[in-house]
Design a protein around this motif. Structure first.
Motif, PDB file in Angstrom:
ATOM      1  N   ARG A  33       0.953  -1.257   0.124  1.00  0.00           N
ATOM      2  CA  ARG A  33      -0.035   0.174   0.127  1.00  0.00           C
ATOM      3  C   ARG A  33       1.016   1.200  -0.037  1.00  0.00           C
ATOM      4  O   ARG A  33       0.685   1.973  -0.746  1.00  0.00           O
ATOM      5  N   ARG A  34       1.979   1.389   0.936  1.00  0.00           N
ATOM      6  CA  ARG A  34       2.812   2.364   0.920  1.00  0.00           C
ATOM      7  C   ARG A  34       3.583   2.548  -0.343  1.00  0.00           C
ATOM      8  O   ARG A  34       3.676   3.850  -0.787  1.00  0.00           O
ATOM      9  N   ALA A  35       4.081   1.674  -1.125  1.00  0.00           N
ATOM     10  CA  ALA A  35       4.570   1.542  -2.307  1.00  0.00           C
ATOM     11  C   ALA A  35       3.666   2.169  -3.426  1.00  0.00           C
ATOM     12  O   ALA A  35       4.188   2.893  -4.291  1.00  0.00           O
ATOM     13  N   ARG A  36       2.656   1.667  -3.357  1.00  0.00           N
ATOM     14  CA  ARG A  36       1.565   2.105  -4.222  1.00  0.00           C
ATOM     15  C   ARG A  36       1.443   4.017  -4.295  1.00  0.00           C
ATOM     16  O   ARG A  36       1.441   4.474  -5.498  1.00  0.00           O
ATOM     17  N   TRP A  37       1.356   4.130  -2.961  1.00  0.00           N
ATOM     18  CA  TRP A  37       1.238   5.802  -2.846  1.00  0.00           C
ATOM     19  C   TRP A  37       2.524   6.333  -3.221  1.00  0.00           C
ATOM     20  O   TRP A  37       2.235   7.480  -3.840  1.00  0.00           O
ATOM     21  N   GLU A  38       3.426   5.931  -2.714  1.00  0.00           N
ATOM     22  CA  GLU A  38       4.825   6.502  -3.219  1.00  0.00           C
ATOM     23  C   GLU A  38       5.007   6.659  -4.797  1.00  0.00           C
ATOM     24  O   GLU A  38       5.308   7.706  -5.439  1.00  0.00           O
ATOM     25  N   LYS A  39       4.441   5.538  -5.373  1.00  0.00           N
ATOM     26  CA  LYS A  39       4.725   5.537  -6.810  1.00  0.00           C
ATOM     27  C   LYS A  39       3.810   6.472  -7.743  1.00  0.00           C
ATOM     28  O   LYS A  39       4.098   7.160  -8.531  1.00  0.00           O
TER      29      LYS A  39
END
Length: 373
Positions: free
Chosen positions: A77-83
């Motif tokens: 989830r955090r990686a999705r937001w950052e991307k």
């Protein structure tokens, strides 16, 4: 919803947990409220399904919540937001807007891209129909520019028509603009507003309560309207038909004791029917210039000189042009239908239609169907 104080070290953990709950299928506002009421965020990531059931969740929801809080899912989830450039603010954050916190069922989670500090500014919403006239778009843009120059942030829904004009006008001033989307914050909707979206990302703020990767559906937009009204001190309706999303936003504002304003339009225009009804029924105050709105919020702004709105008049129409425009004001029509209903020869009608398009009073759609602007 109470403004609960959270130990700074726990804030990020609680933000991640609330977002995980918000993104869990089958978990809605009431479920999260139940969990919050029982201090259910403490050590949430370590809970097994049986422990979630003790908080009143069903077996199915307990399993879904436990799976959503697994460390692997949290990292994804955090990686999705950052991307995609997304950030998250929750009702537990001190920067969560106080006005929004006090509406009925305020969103637990908001996703955003851009200048979060704009949420702390006094905001005025400017909303209206997607099928706006030139008069309506000009009024929305000029009013919004004046609001922004005065220091008010202008909030709208980034739809076609009045919303887009409001955002464009606000970007001319220093107050900024907040676009509340029904779609996920990283999705440009409608697609034709792509350039405007990019400008707002760079200079303003994009906000949505819709999680990433969720498909767009009509049910998203009523909550968007509630957020627009909830963030704002008042709502200005520029053009709206009798049954339109803009009037729903105005109704939400009335429910939450916000001010409602309306820009009068011609009684012959279906796009002004809703605003005229608001004025007739005493539900809205009339707006003839920006100062009619700004004077209500002077205490938030200090002594700021308000620029005058430029005068604007519709291009004059010939008798034949006015006849065709009145027919199209009742609804779209083909050239063949207009020829039959107007009594004009096809050659004269063709010339009149071209002239009305040059004057930007009508628009030709596919299939030689015309609509009034």
């Amino acid at each position: 919803m109470k403004n609960r104080k959270v130990v700074p070290g726990l804030l990020e953990q609680m933000r991640d947990t609330l977002a995980a709950l918000h993104e869990t299928e089958g978990v809605g506002w009431e479920t999260i409220n139940t969990i919050m009421a029982k201090d259910g965020l403490k050590d949430a990531a370590l809970r097994r399904p049986a422990e979630w059931r003790e908080l009143g969740l069903s077996v199915r929801r307990s399993e879904a919540v436990a799976a959503s809080l697994e460390s692997r899912r949290m990292e994804q989830r955090r990686a999705r937001w950052e991307k995609t450039g997304l950030s998250v603010i929750t009702a537990m954050d001190p920067d969560y807007p106080d006005l929004l916190r006090h509406i009925y069922r305020p969103p637990w989670v908001l996703y955003y891209i851009g200048r979060l500090e704009l949420l702390a500014r006094p905001q005025v919403a400017v909303v209206g129909t997607r099928q706006a006239t030139i008069y309506g778009k000009r009024a929305a843009e000029d009013l919004s520019a004046a609001f922004s120059h005065a220091g008010l942030a202008v909030t709208s829904g980034m739809a076609k028509g009045i919303d887009a004009a409001a955002h464009a006008g606000a970007l001319r001033g220093s107050g900024g603009t907040v676009a509340v989307l029904g779609s996920p914050a990283d999705v440009v909707y409608p697609p034709e507003n792509r350039v405007l979206y990019r400008r707002i990302v760079e200079e303003g703020l994009i906000v949505s309560m819709t999680p990433p990767d969720v498909s767009i559906h009509p049910g998203m937009f009523p909550m968007r309207n509630r957020i627009i009204a909830g963030l704002s001190l008042g709502v200005v309706v520029v053009e709206a038909a009798s049954r339109s999303g803009a009037l729903l936003t105005a109704n939400e504002a009335i429910k939450e004791n916000r001010d409602v304003f309306a820009v009068p339009g011609p009684i012959s225009s279906p796009r002004s029917r809703g605003t005229l009804e608001l004025l007739r029924d005493g539900a809205a105050a009339q707006v003839l210039e920006a100062e009619d709105v700004i004077k209500h919020y002077r205490r938030y702004l200090g002594g700021v000189r308000i620029p005058a709105m430029p005068s604007y008049s519709e291009p004059e129409l010939t008798e034949q042009e006015a006849r065709i425009f009145r027919l199209l004001a009742d609804g779209p029509a083909s050239a063949e239908e207009l020829c039959h209903r107007s009594g004009l020869t096809f050659g004269l009608l063709h010339a009149v239609l071209i002239s009305l398009q040059i004057k930007q009073r009508i628009h030709q759609q596919p299939g030689s169907v015309y609509i009034a602007l």
